[in-house]
Design a protein around this motif. Structure first.
Motif, PDB file in Angstrom:
ATOM      1  N   LEU A  40      43.032  56.774  29.348  1.00  0.00           N
ATOM      2  CA  LEU A  40      42.094  56.738  30.682  1.00  0.00           C
ATOM      3  C   LEU A  40      42.766  55.864  31.777  1.00  0.00           C
ATOM      4  O   LEU A  40      42.741  56.224  33.108  1.00  0.00           O
ATOM      5  N   MET A  41      43.220  54.585  31.747  1.00  0.00           N
ATOM      6  CA  MET A  41      43.899  53.942  32.529  1.00  0.00           C
ATOM      7  C   MET A  41      44.994  54.602  33.447  1.00  0.00           C
ATOM      8  O   MET A  41      45.254  54.495  34.477  1.00  0.00           O
ATOM      9  N   ASP A  42      45.816  55.527  32.525  1.00  0.00           N
ATOM     10  CA  ASP A  42      46.983  56.328  33.050  1.00  0.00           C
ATOM     11  C   ASP A  42      46.360  57.249  34.082  1.00  0.00           C
ATOM     12  O   ASP A  42      46.725  57.484  35.352  1.00  0.00           O
ATOM     13  N   GLU A  43      45.124  58.019  33.752  1.00  0.00           N
ATOM     14  CA  GLU A  43      44.546  59.038  34.529  1.00  0.00           C
ATOM     15  C   GLU A  43      44.168  58.491  35.885  1.00  0.00           C
ATOM     16  O   GLU A  43      44.238  58.791  36.938  1.00  0.00           O
ATOM     17  N   LEU A  44      43.215  57.139  35.737  1.00  0.00           N
ATOM     18  CA  LEU A  44      42.687  56.393  36.850  1.00  0.00           C
ATOM     19  C   LEU A  44      43.856  55.858  37.570  1.00  0.00           C
ATOM     20  O   LEU A  44      43.576  56.009  39.096  1.00  0.00           O
ATOM     21  N   ALA A  45      44.894  55.381  37.215  1.00  0.00           N
ATOM     22  CA  ALA A  45      46.078  54.849  38.225  1.00  0.00           C
ATOM     23  C   ALA A  45      46.692  56.091  38.954  1.00  0.00           C
ATOM     24  O   ALA A  45      46.990  55.754  40.160  1.00  0.00           O
ATOM     25  N   ARG A  46      46.659  57.200  38.315  1.00  0.00           N
ATOM     26  CA  ARG A  46      47.292  58.404  38.941  1.00  0.00           C
ATOM     27  C   ARG A  46      46.421  58.564  40.385  1.00  0.00           C
ATOM     28  O   ARG A  46      47.003  58.962  41.172  1.00  0.00           O
ATOM     29  N   ASP A  47      45.183  58.526  40.025  1.00  0.00           N
ATOM     30  CA  ASP A  47      44.284  58.916  41.118  1.00  0.00           C
ATOM     31  C   ASP A  47      43.550  58.034  42.267  1.00  0.00           C
ATOM     32  O   ASP A  47      42.972  58.217  43.088  1.00  0.00           O
ATOM     33  N   SER A  48      44.312  56.767  41.917  1.00  0.00           N
ATOM     34  CA  SER A  48      43.842  55.495  42.672  1.00  0.00           C
ATOM     35  C   SER A  48      44.708  54.970  43.437  1.00  0.00           C
ATOM     36  O   SER A  48      45.782  54.965  43.195  1.00  0.00           O
ATOM     37  N   ALA A  49      44.218  54.574  44.473  1.00  0.00           N
ATOM     38  CA  ALA A  49      45.181  53.591  45.419  1.00  0.00           C
ATOM     39  C   ALA A  49      45.012  52.038  45.480  1.00  0.00           C
ATOM     40  O   ALA A  49      45.505  51.223  46.163  1.00  0.00           O
ATOM     41  N   CYS A  50      44.088  51.709  44.529  1.00  0.00           N
ATOM     42  CA  CYS A  50      44.216  50.303  44.123  1.00  0.00           C
ATOM     43  C   CYS A  50      45.352  49.783  43.525  1.00  0.00           C
ATOM     44  O   CYS A  50      46.218  50.344  42.862  1.00  0.00           O
ATOM     45  N   ALA A  51      45.420  48.492  43.318  1.00  0.00           N
ATOM     46  CA  ALA A  51      46.568  47.963  42.556  1.00  0.00           C
ATOM     47  C   ALA A  51      45.991  47.288  41.279  1.00  0.00           C
ATOM     48  O   ALA A  51      44.668  46.748  41.191  1.00  0.00           O
ATOM     49  N   PHE A  52      46.657  47.273  39.994  1.00  0.00           N
ATOM     50  CA  PHE A  52      45.981  46.993  39.017  1.00  0.00           C
ATOM     51  C   PHE A  52      47.043  45.810  38.320  1.00  0.00           C
ATOM     52  O   PHE A  52      48.290  45.872  38.362  1.00  0.00           O
ATOM     53  N   VAL A  53      46.567  44.605  37.827  1.00  0.00           N
ATOM     54  CA  VAL A  53      47.102  43.719  37.213  1.00  0.00           C
ATOM     55  C   VAL A  53      46.273  43.569  36.004  1.00  0.00           C
ATOM     56  O   VAL A  53      45.288  43.320  35.733  1.00  0.00           O
ATOM     57  N   VAL A  54      47.178  43.488  34.688  1.00  0.00           N
ATOM     58  CA  VAL A  54      46.760  43.752  33.377  1.00  0.00           C
ATOM     59  C   VAL A  54      47.119  42.614  32.516  1.00  0.00           C
ATOM     60  O   VAL A  54      48.570  42.594  32.419  1.00  0.00           O
ATOM     61  N   VAL A  55      46.780  41.703  32.160  1.00  0.00           N
ATOM     62  CA  VAL A  55      47.048  40.597  31.306  1.00  0.00           C
ATOM     63  C   VAL A  55      46.908  41.228  29.721  1.00  0.00           C
ATOM     64  O   VAL A  55      45.748  41.386  29.478  1.00  0.00           O
ATOM     65  N   THR A  56      47.912  40.888  29.084  1.00  0.00           N
ATOM     66  CA  THR A  56      47.635  41.515  27.621  1.00  0.00           C
ATOM     67  C   THR A  56      48.840  41.089  26.608  1.00  0.00           C
ATOM     68  O   THR A  56      49.884  40.482  27.086  1.00  0.00           O
TER      69      THR A  56
END
Length: 246
Positions: free
Chosen positions: A206-222
Motif C-alpha cells: 500500500l505504501m508503495d502505491e501511495l508513494a507513486r501517486d503522491s507528491a508528498c515527502a515520506f519519512v519512515v522511522v523503523t
C-alpha cells in the motif's frame, strides 16, 4: 569531541529519481538537548536533511538512538534546542503553538505503530477527523474520508469501529487519516512494527502505491529491514548523527 573539532553538518542528498523535485521537508543544524539531573544530554547533533516531493526516506538505528525524537521535531510536536525545520517552505520556529496546530493539520500527516484511533468512532469518522477539526462541514468531510478509505482498501469496513478491525485494517485507517488532508509530509513511526509478517507486507505494498501517486515527502522511522528497503533512501541515526546507510 569538543565544539571546535565537530564535523560540519551536511544535508543528506535526495536520490537521483527525485533530485529535481521541490524540497518538502528540510532541517539544518537540528539539535535536541535534554536535561537529566545536573547534566545536559545531547540526543541529536547538528542534523541536516532534505526530503523532496514523492521521495521516501527511512531512518534506522538502535533503540534509544533518537529516531522518535527526530520525528517529533520534524513534525513540530517538539521544539529543537537549536536549528531549524522547514515544511513546505515554512519555518516551524516561526509558529506559535496555535499556529503550529493549524499548520500541522494542513501539511503534516502522522502514522504511528499503535494507530491511536478513537474507539468510539467508526473507521469513516476516524479518517474524517482531521478535516472536521479543521472546520470542514461533516458531509463533505465524510465524502472525502470514504474516498480515501476506498483508496486504502477499506471501503467495505468503513462503518466498523476499531475494535471490530484487524491490526492491518486499523493501520490502513490510520494511513487514510494521515493522507486525507493531502499533506506536504507524512511521518511514520514503526508503521509495521505491531503487525504480523503477512499484514506488514500488505501495508508495504500500500505504501508503495501511495508513494507513486503522491507528491508528498515520506519519512519512515523503523527497525524493520523490509520496510526500510522499500524506501528510496536509508539513513542511519547513530550517536545523534545522520549518515547514509551502507
Amino acid at each position: 569531541m569538543n565544539k571546535g573539532t565537530e564535523m560540519p553538518s551536511v544535508a543528506m542528498p535526495a536520490d537521483d529519481k527525485h533530485s529535481t523535485s521541490p524540497v518538502m521537508l528540510s532541517c539544518r543544524g537540528l539539535t535536541r538537548v535534554y536535561r537529566e539531573g545536573p547534566q545536559d544530554v545531547t540526543v541529536l547533533h547538528d542534523l541536516a536533511l532534505d526530503v523532496r516531493a514523492g521521495e521516501r526516506v527511512a531512518v534506522v538505528g538502535s533503540s534509544g538512538s533518537g529516531k522518535t525524537t527526530l520525528l517529533n521535531l520534524l513534525g513540530g510536536l517538539d521544539r529543537p534546542s537549536a536549528g531549524e525545520v522547514h515544511v513546505a517552505g515554512q519555518s516551524l520556529s516561526e509558529l506559535d503553538e496555535a499556529a503550529m496546530g493549524r499548520f500541522r493539520n494542513r501539511h503534516i500527516g502522522f502514522v504511528y505503530q499503535f494507530h491511536h484511533l478513537l474507539a468510539e468512532f467508526t473507521a469513516l469518522e476516524n479518517a474524517a477527523l482531521p478535516l472536521i477539526v479543521r472546520g470542514h462541514k461533516r458531509k463533505p468531510a465524510m465524502a472525502r474520508a470514504r474516498e480515501i478509505l476506498t483508496r486504502v482498501g477499506m471501503a467495505e469496513r468503513s462503518e466498523h469501529k476499531p475494535g471490530e478491525l484487524s491490526g492491518g485494517e486499523r493501520q490502513r485507517v490510520a494511513i487514510a487519516r494521515a493522507l486525507i488532508t493531502d499533506p506536504s509530509v507524512v511521518l511514520m513511526d514503526e508503521p509495521t512494527g505491531n503487525l504480523d509478517q503477512s499484514t506488514a507486507a500488505s501495508i508495504l505494498a500500500l505504501m508503495d502505491e501511495l508513494a507513486r501517486d503522491s507528491a508528498c515527502a515520506f519519512v519512515v522511522v523503523t527497525h524493520d529491514p523490509a520496510l526500510a528497503a522499500h524506501q528510496d533512501r536509508i539513513l542511519r541515526l547513530d550517536d545523534g548523527r545522520l549518515t547514509p546507510s551502507e
